[in-house]
Scaffold this active site. Sequence first.
Site, PDB file in Angstrom:
ATOM      1  N   VAL A 137      18.351  11.509  19.479  1.00 27.10           N
ATOM      2  CA  VAL A 137      19.541  12.200  18.989  1.00 27.10           C
ATOM      3  C   VAL A 137      20.392  11.084  18.387  1.00 27.10           C
ATOM      4  O   VAL A 137      21.026  10.321  19.114  1.00 27.10           O
ATOM      5  CB  VAL A 137      20.287  12.956  20.108  1.00 27.10           C
ATOM      6  CG1 VAL A 137      21.625  13.477  19.606  1.00 27.10           C
ATOM      7  CG2 VAL A 137      19.435  14.094  20.645  1.00 27.10           C
ATOM      8  N   PRO A 138      20.369  10.928  17.071  1.00 28.10           N
ATOM      9  CA  PRO A 138      20.926   9.730  16.431  1.00 28.10           C
ATOM     10  C   PRO A 138      22.455   9.703  16.343  1.00 28.10           C
ATOM     11  O   PRO A 138      23.042   9.789  15.270  1.00 28.10           O
ATOM     12  CB  PRO A 138      20.278   9.752  15.048  1.00 28.10           C
ATOM     13  CG  PRO A 138      20.078  11.206  14.771  1.00 28.10           C
ATOM     14  CD  PRO A 138      19.743  11.826  16.103  1.00 28.10           C
ATOM     15  N   CYS A 139      23.098   9.553  17.490  1.00 25.76           N
ATOM     16  CA  CYS A 139      24.563   9.492  17.515  1.00 25.76           C
ATOM     17  C   CYS A 139      25.081   8.253  16.781  1.00 25.76           C
ATOM     18  O   CYS A 139      26.237   8.230  16.353  1.00 25.76           O
ATOM     19  CB  CYS A 139      25.079   9.551  18.949  1.00 25.76           C
ATOM     20  SG  CYS A 139      24.435   8.270  20.023  1.00 25.76           S
ATOM     21  N   HIS A 140      24.224   7.257  16.604  1.00 27.66           N
ATOM     22  CA  HIS A 140      24.640   6.062  15.854  1.00 27.66           C
ATOM     23  C   HIS A 140      24.880   6.372  14.378  1.00 27.66           C
ATOM     24  O   HIS A 140      25.504   5.585  13.679  1.00 27.66           O
ATOM     25  CB  HIS A 140      23.602   4.937  16.018  1.00 27.66           C
ATOM     26  CG  HIS A 140      22.243   5.282  15.497  1.00 27.66           C
ATOM     27  ND1 HIS A 140      21.344   6.029  16.229  1.00 27.66           N
ATOM     28  CD2 HIS A 140      21.642   5.006  14.320  1.00 27.66           C
ATOM     29  CE1 HIS A 140      20.229   6.191  15.523  1.00 27.66           C
ATOM     30  NE2 HIS A 140      20.387   5.572  14.364  1.00 27.66           N
TER      31      HIS A 140
END
Length: 171
Positions: A137-140
């Site tokens: 889950v690419p929160c970056h």
Amino acid sequence: MQRRIYYARLDSPWGPLFLAGTEKGVCNCTFIRDQDITDILNQVAKRNHDGLVKGAVGPLGPAIDLLKRYFSSEAELNHYPLDIQGSPFRLRVWSALRKIPLGKVATYGEIAAKIGKPRGGRAIGQACGSNPVVLFVPCHRVVSARGKLGGFGGGISLKRSLLHHEGVRIY
């Protein structure tokens, strides 16, 4: 009956990574910083309401292979099956984050608008901060409205490095 959670530690270009999952999918992916593996295992078991964590790779083999391909810029992780738990709001946020394409970023406000909470930018940040499966889950890939990096559990330097790895230039 409790689920079995399988786990592995693997090396990444950004330091050691803890990976855990069930037969359904990945339930935890965390950069190991100052935490002891035992602390992480306890957190994973508590978050998933499981008292038992089985110390074996098991069904994580495909996820490990995919991560290694991601590390060498050959794969995207957004579509790998997950077995994560959270409030309905957080699950909506995490689902929206998985739709941010590799090499792109979105703002907290854009994500809030996509899930029907146009004034929920701060809540989006909190959901990003509680993301149990970093990289999957690419929160970056979420930045402030002015393009600044904002917060990240692994630190701004790691966030910048991940974005750079994905072809995003943030200064």
